[in-house]
Structures are given as C-alpha cells and as structure tokens.
Design an enzyme around this catalytic site. Structure first.
Site, PDB file in Angstrom:
ATOM      1  N   LYS A  55       0.873  -1.177   0.000  1.00 59.33           N
ATOM      2  CA  LYS A  55       0.000   0.000   0.000  1.00 59.33           C
ATOM      3  C   LYS A  55       0.904   1.219   0.000  1.00 59.33           C
ATOM      4  O   LYS A  55       2.043   1.165   0.468  1.00 59.33           O
ATOM      5  CB  LYS A  55      -0.875   0.003   1.257  1.00 59.33           C
TER       6      LYS A  55
HETATM    7  N1  GLU Z   1      -7.131  -0.334  -3.360  1.00 59.62           N
HETATM    8  C1  GLU Z   1      -7.855  -1.543  -3.620  1.00 59.62           C
HETATM    9  C2  GLU Z   1      -7.869  -2.420  -2.379  1.00 59.62           C
HETATM   10  O1  GLU Z   1      -7.688  -1.959  -1.285  1.00 59.62           O
HETATM   11  C3  GLU Z   1      -7.356  -2.257  -4.860  1.00 59.62           C
HETATM   12  C4  GLU Z   1      -5.934  -2.674  -4.838  1.00 59.62           C
HETATM   13  C5  GLU Z   1      -5.429  -3.204  -6.174  1.00 59.62           C
HETATM   14  O2  GLU Z   1      -6.208  -3.355  -7.082  1.00 59.62           O
HETATM   15  O3  GLU Z   1      -4.220  -3.455  -6.249  1.00 59.62           O
HETATM   16  O4  GLU Z   1      -8.137  -3.586  -2.463  1.00 59.62           O
END
Ligand code: GLU
Length: 421
Positions: free
Chosen positions: A113
């Site tokens: 993240k």
């Molecule tokens: N931000 C989204 C999540 O928390 C998608 C992450 C992604 O597609 O890599 O799952």
C-alpha cells in the site's frame, strides 16, 4: 471538507486492529512464534518527501509512503491513497490487509500500500498531476510489473494511474502498462475494473442473503460511502433488485431518493450528498443505525466502533471499506449475532480484476466484459466457499475464517521457500 467519520485514537489504530487479527489467526492455525515474527513484519518501507510547486509558485512538502508488506507469493500489490490523515502505521496496516486479501483470493501476489498525506480536494488538476508524477518518481526504484504494482485507492483514480504509468514508462524508455492497474481502458486498463470492487461487494451481499434465507428482491441496504466502492455497489445491488435506502459521503448522507443513478446526477451537479433536493439528509452515524437488512460500510477505517456498533440494526454487514471495524466494534457485532462479511473477502473484487488487468497487459491480449465478470464471479465463489467451509467446520466467524485462509497460504509459502541463507 471535514470528515464525518470518527477520529482515530491510539488504542484503536488500524495497525493495532490488523496485528490483533493476525495474532488470533496465528494462534488458531497453531503456527509458531517464528511464524508470528515473520508474518508480523513488513518487508520493505519507503518514506519519501514529495515536493509540490503550487499553481501560485509556492513550494510545499508532503510525506509519501510505499510499504511492501510481503513479496513471498509474488510481486507486491496494492493501492495508492491520497488522504490528509494517512501515516506510516495506517499504510503498514493496509499493506498487511492486502497481503491476506491477495492470498485469500489466491492471486499470485504479496501485499502493498502507498500514499501521500494530502487532501486531493485542495489540489488543482495540474497540482494533482505534478504531485502524482513526483511521488511516482520517488518510489520508482521499487515498483514495476515484476516488483510491486500500484492501483487506485481512496483519493486516487484512473487519471492518477495514467500519470503513474506515463512517468514510469518515460523513465523506462518504452511503454510499461503493467506497472499499475486501474488504468483507463485505452492505456491497457481492463473492462470492468472501475466497478469491480462494488461488483464484488454486491456478489457478497447476494451470497450472504442466500445463506440467511432473505429474498434479494425488496431487501433493503444502507451504504456508507458513495465513491469508488459505495457507488458501484449501490448500482449493482439495485440491479439485483435490492432497495438502496440510504448512502453517504464525507458531507453526510441522503435518504428518500428514487434511484442511485438519479442521485449521482445531482451529486455531480451540486458537489455533495448532504444537499440533494428532494431527499432527506442524515448523519453517517444515523445511516449506520438504520433498520435495514444489509449495511455496507464502504468509506474509511474505524466506522464501526464501541460507540457505533451497539446501535446497528442490520442483520448482515458487508465491509466494502478496508478496516472499517475496530476489534471492540467487531466483538459487539458478534455478540449481537450479526453476520459480518470481512473486508478482505467483501472488497477483494477490486484486486481480482486488477490481477486480470495485469495478466492482460502481460499478454497484450484483452478480454471481453463478460469474461471479466464470469472470472470475477468464479474466483469470488471459490473464496466464499473456502471461508464458509472453514467457518462452518470450526465454528468460527467469517472474519476469523477468512484471515486463517489468507494467513495460512502465506505461511505455507514461507515454509516451502525456506529462509535464505
Ligand atoms: N485499493 C484496492 C484495495 O484496497 C485495490 C488494490 C489493487 O487493485 O491493487 O483492495
């Protein structure tokens, strides 16, 4: 814009929540203290300063992060969040959740993240572009299609992904679409990615209603959040025949509207949900306490707490947001006998279609919308069956079962790979 969601206290930080859930999964799986040491430690953390030249010439500095929590099962994967309140602890927690989420969906990824502590609503489009490009260039050495693949999260969207893809590609000297997912279709994005997280939430609502013997036709749902997750979940649930009775954003909530699409039109014109003509307004807490069949928290973390959980009247809670529930809030919901579908299962549709996008980019071969939808449904149904079987067989909550499936898969990968040197 002030956030109507609860401020965090140090005892209820998302990192505390994530670590306590991991601790419990490790105990229930009877894994060792060495496994705890391995799995509770983020593998790579990069903190960067992101300078931004404002349109008026002033230079400001923002803090940016990228946390690669795990790379054991493949490249790390996860979104980029632009929000004024993010910090390193929260980013680590969200990267940890991505790790269990990808493993639960059985995608060949670790978890990551990232983000910048900035309020994107206060940036012009040009400022947002400069900030996105500079952030990308600061984290450039550690991202890439084989290393770590960012995607949209709270406060970012396909425009930011296009700028990230361009910044990476210009530096590489050729086009590298697979470096990010959630891109516009013409740049190698996937059909169905924009609505994927909401579509997945709707599939989980459908299956939860089935298990509880409630007919979806006419069942009622309240959704906290009206962004990338909440809006698309609302659209999909309406199509399934449910009645969406209330939705909210950071400005507050609306109820008494005819249809979600109609409401969206007004929001696009007037800017937020609290002042849509012909609707009644309500607070985010009032929304959580409506007497509906299904509640979908699809905004930020810490919505369901010791303070808000006792008033929940819904029978089913499907967590569209990441970490919307504190441990105290979770305990109260369990005592009340609510059926809670945890975040890593409820919202994993987004990263599943991100995976499809990455696969399509690698192959330079693009799928139809139907193929995306069918494959999303089958991966989700497999994950639901695994969690449901485990929960039933061992008398666990779905949160415990989902964490155990995800954590066990990562632990097994660690054991098989062994420790170098
Ligand atoms: N931000 C989204 C999540 O928390 C998608 C992450 C992604 O597609 O890599 O799952």
């Amino acid at each position: 814009m002030t956030m109507a969601f609860k401020e965090r206290s140090s005892t209820e930080s998302p990192l505390d929540t994530a670590l306590s859930q991991l601790r419990r999964a490790i105990e229930q799986l009877r894994l060792s203290e060495s496994d705890w040491n391995t799995l509770s430690t983020p593998r790579r953390i990069l903190e960067v300063a992101v300078p931004l030249r404002r349109d008026d010439g002033r230079v400001e500095m923002y803090k940016g992060y990228r946390v690669q929590y795990s790379t054991t099962r493949g490249p790390s994967k996860g979104g980029v969040r632009f929000h004024q309140n993010i910090d390193l602890d929260e980013t680590v927690a969200l990267a940890m959740l991505m790790t269990w989420k990808c493993a639960l969906a059985n995608l060949p990824y670790g978890g990551a993240k990232g983000g910048v502590a900035v309020d994107p609503a206060k940036l012009s489009l040009a400022e947002n572009e400069r900030l996105t490009r500079r952030y990308t260039s600061e984290i450039l050495p550690i991202i890439g299609p084989e290393r770590d693949i960012p995607a949209p999260d709270v406060g970012t969207d396909e425009r930011n992904m296009a700028w990230m893809m361009d910044t990476y590609s210009v530096n590489a000297g050729f086009s590298v679409p697979g470096v990010v997912t959630g891109k516009p279709i013409v740049l190698g994005g996937s059909l169905g990615r924009t609505s994927a997280t909401g579509d997945g939430v709707a599939i989980l609502v459908r299956e939860a209603l089935k298990l509880k013997g409630i007919d979806p036709k006419g069942a009622t749902v309240a959704i906290q959040g009206f962004g990338k997750v909440g809006y698309w979940a609302a659209i999909a649930l309406e199509q399934m025949g449910l009645k969406v009775v209330a939705v909210s954003d950071a400005s507050g909530g609306a109820t008494g509207f005819d249809s979600v699409a109609d409401l969206k039109k007004h929001v696009q014109e007037s800017g937020n949900l609290s002042s849509v003509p012909g609707t009644d307004s309500l607070t985010n807490t009032e929304l959580l306490h409506l007497g509906v069949d299904v509640l979908v928290p699809a905004a930020l973390s810490d919505a369901i707490t010791e303070a808000t959980a006792p008033g929940i009247k819904a029978k089913i809670v499907v967590e569209g947001a990441n970490a919307p529930t504190t441990p105290a809030g979770d305990a109260i919901m369990n005592d009340k006998g609510l059926f809670v579908i945890p975040d890593i299962l409820a919202n994993c549709g987004g990263v599943i279609v991100s995976y499809f996008e990455w696969v399509q980019d690698k192959q330079n071969y693009f799928w139809s919308a139907k193929e995306v939808k069918d494959n999303l449904n089958s991966i989700l149904m497999r994950a639901i069956a695994e969690v449901s079987d485990k929960a039933k067989g061992e008398h666990l909550t779905w949160r415990e079962a989902a964490n155990m499936v995800g954590v066990a898969r990562v632990a097994q990968a660690h054991h098989l790979r062994g420790l170098y040197p």
